[in-house]
Design an enzyme around this catalytic site. Structure first.
Site, short mmCIF file in Angstrom:
data_model
loop_
_atom_site.label_atom_id
_atom_site.label_comp_id
_atom_site.label_asym_id
_atom_site.label_seq_id
_atom_site.Cartn_x
_atom_site.Cartn_y
_atom_site.Cartn_z
N GLY A 216 -0.69 -6.77 12.31
CA GLY A 216 0.15 -5.57 12.32
C GLY A 216 0.33 -5.04 10.92
N ASN A 217 1.31 -4.16 10.75
CA ASN A 217 1.63 -3.69 9.40
C ASN A 217 3.13 -3.41 9.32
OD1 ASN A 217 2.16 -0.76 9.99
ND2 ASN A 217 0.05 -0.91 10.73
N ARG A 218 3.60 -3.03 8.14
CA ARG A 218 5.03 -2.97 7.91
C ARG A 218 5.67 -1.63 8.28
NH1 ARG A 218 4.90 -4.19 1.97
NH2 ARG A 218 6.91 -3.14 2.08
N SER A 219 4.96 -0.74 8.94
CA SER A 219 5.55 0.54 9.31
C SER A 219 6.76 0.33 10.22
CB SER A 219 4.51 1.40 10.04
OG SER A 219 5.15 2.51 10.62
N ALA A 283 1.07 4.41 11.68
CA ALA A 283 0.20 3.61 10.81
C ALA A 283 -0.71 2.80 11.71
CB ALA A 283 1.05 2.70 9.93
#
Ligand code: CTP
Length: 413
Positions: A216-219, A283
């Protein structure tokens, strides 16, 4: 730039008449009067005789800093209702009891509030609150129908716990923050986005590694959620395609939750043919594990796993053919070097009308913060570097640009 991070007072310089009638939800009107005042509005409270059984004018006066009114014939001021009606930018009635709805639907003017409603040309928001059986009664249903025909906006009621001992049902008044959002939409009036269909994507995507793990990512989704809320406030019909996010659904906005880049692509492809505007703030992962394991990968199953990645579809590129002719497409770009140069390439390569570039290395910009510092890139226009501002402020700047790009397009069918 000084002042750009000050609390936003979006209703500054606007006048709101807050009508309060005699239902137990009148206690929530007190918080609403405060919220409207904190948002910058001058709030003129008008209480019906029934409301006085539940709340006192003094309570509102202490919160709004203005007189609260109760009489159609105050000594020395026989035209108070005309003045209130004329000066109002919006009239909000919360709670609106079954009795108020009946009197307003009949065009009566037998107290200050109904006379003000009859005399005003400002948008009117009615927030019904009553027992569920009173709400379900055919007389109330037809009154609400008539009031909508007149052009009043009916906000709520919600389904939930009613007064003590009354159980649950439709009839509960919306919460003050929800009514505040409806008041905001009424105060916007008719904007070029009114009636347009706006699709916004937000948040991260999750690409499964196995049954429990993901890439995943930090959005956080904040930027897209702010754009969706602002577009609804401007009168648009908004669909928010959201990756996993803890943020509450913005008032009035339809939310479709998705997980992976592939699910986001499918949701966007589905929504685009009827969209006037797409704002792609999500994102989206660029890579995903090529063979996600169906079961949880166990430690004992043979050392450290190697996770092979494959590219995901680029949602903007993959859905290009589904766009309506004349629709406005906005992308975001998160860069860590040569932000504007890379941005100009993305603007063209992805067929965008507007690109919002964030430099992730700038303090106060990017993921997990309330603020953003962006540069707006538009074909044929010079770059516009905006100062550090709230994400709500950035959302408004983006939508101002979108509105400027819209006139060529007809609203979606
Ligand atoms: N985007 C998309 N599909 C992807 C990746 C990104 O539609 N698989 C969209 C984003 O939502 C954003 C725009 O493309 O509106 C630019 O995203 P960004 O991550 O900055 O660009 P990439 O094309 O992924 O390029 P790179 O990561 O190499 O900078």
């Amino acid at each position: 730039m000084p002042g750009t991070r000050a609390p936003r007072r979006p209703f500054s310089g606007r006048r709101v008449v807050l009508g309060v009638t005699g239902g137990i939800a009148a206690y929530k009107a007190v918080a609403l009067a405060r919220e409207l005042t904190l948002a910058g509005a001058a709030v003129d409270v008008v209480l019906s005789q029934g409301a006085l059984e539940f709340v006192r004018p003094l309570t509102f006066e202490a919160l709004t800093g203005r007189p609260a009114h109760t009489s159609l014939y105050p000594p020395g001021d026989p035209l108070l209702h005309i003045r209130l009606a004329r000066d109002a930018d919006a009239v909000v009635v919360a709670p609106a009891t079954a009795n108020l709805l009946a009197r307003a639907a009949a065009g009566m003017a037998d107290d200050l509030l109904t006379a003000t409603l009859l005399a005003t040309e400002a948008p009117v928001v009615l927030c019904p609150a009553m027992n569920n059986r009173m709400y379900a009664h055919p007389a109330t249903r037809s009154n609400l129908h008539r009031l909508q025909e007149i052009g009043y906006h009916v906000a709520g009621p919600a389904v939930g716990p009613l007064a003590w001992g009354e159980g649950e049902g439709p009839g509960r008044m919306l919460e003050p923050d929800e009514i505040l959002a409806h008041a905001g939409r009424a105060l916007e009036g008719r904007t070029p986005l009114a009636g347009r269909r706006v699709v916004v994507t937000a948040g991260p995507t999750r690409e499964p590694i196995d049954a429990v793990r993901y890439v995943g990512n930090r959005s956080s989704g904040r930027m897209g959620y702010q754009v969706a809320a602002a577009a609804w406030r401007r009168g648009a019909e908004v669909l928010l395609v959201s990756g996993p996010s803890h943020l509450p659904a913005p008032v009035g906005v339809e939310v479709r939750k998705v997980e992976s880049a592939e699910e986001m692509r499918a949701a966007v492809a589905d929504a685009l043919p009827t969209a006037d505007v797409l704002v792609m703030a999500a994102a989206v992962a660029d890579f995903r594990p090529s063979t996600p394991a169906e079961q949880k990968i166990k430690k004992e199953s043979g050392g450290v796993p190697r996770i092979e990645l494959e590219p995901t579809a680029d949602v903007l590129r993959a859905t290009r053919d589904a766009r309506r002719a004349g629709s406005v497409i906005v992308g975001f770009a998160l860069e860590t070097a040569d932000a504007v140069e890379n941005g100009r390439r993305k603007l063209e390569g992805k067929g965008l009308d507007l690109l919002v570039v964030n430099d992730a290395t700038e303090p106060g910009a990017g993921f997990e913060v309330e603020t953003n510092r962006v540069v707006l890139l538009q074909a044929g226009q010079p770059d516009q570097a905006l100062p550090l501002m709230s994400k709500a402020g950035v959302a408004d700047q983006i939508l101002d640009r979108v509105q400027g790009l819209l006139p060529a397009a007809e609203p979606a069918a």
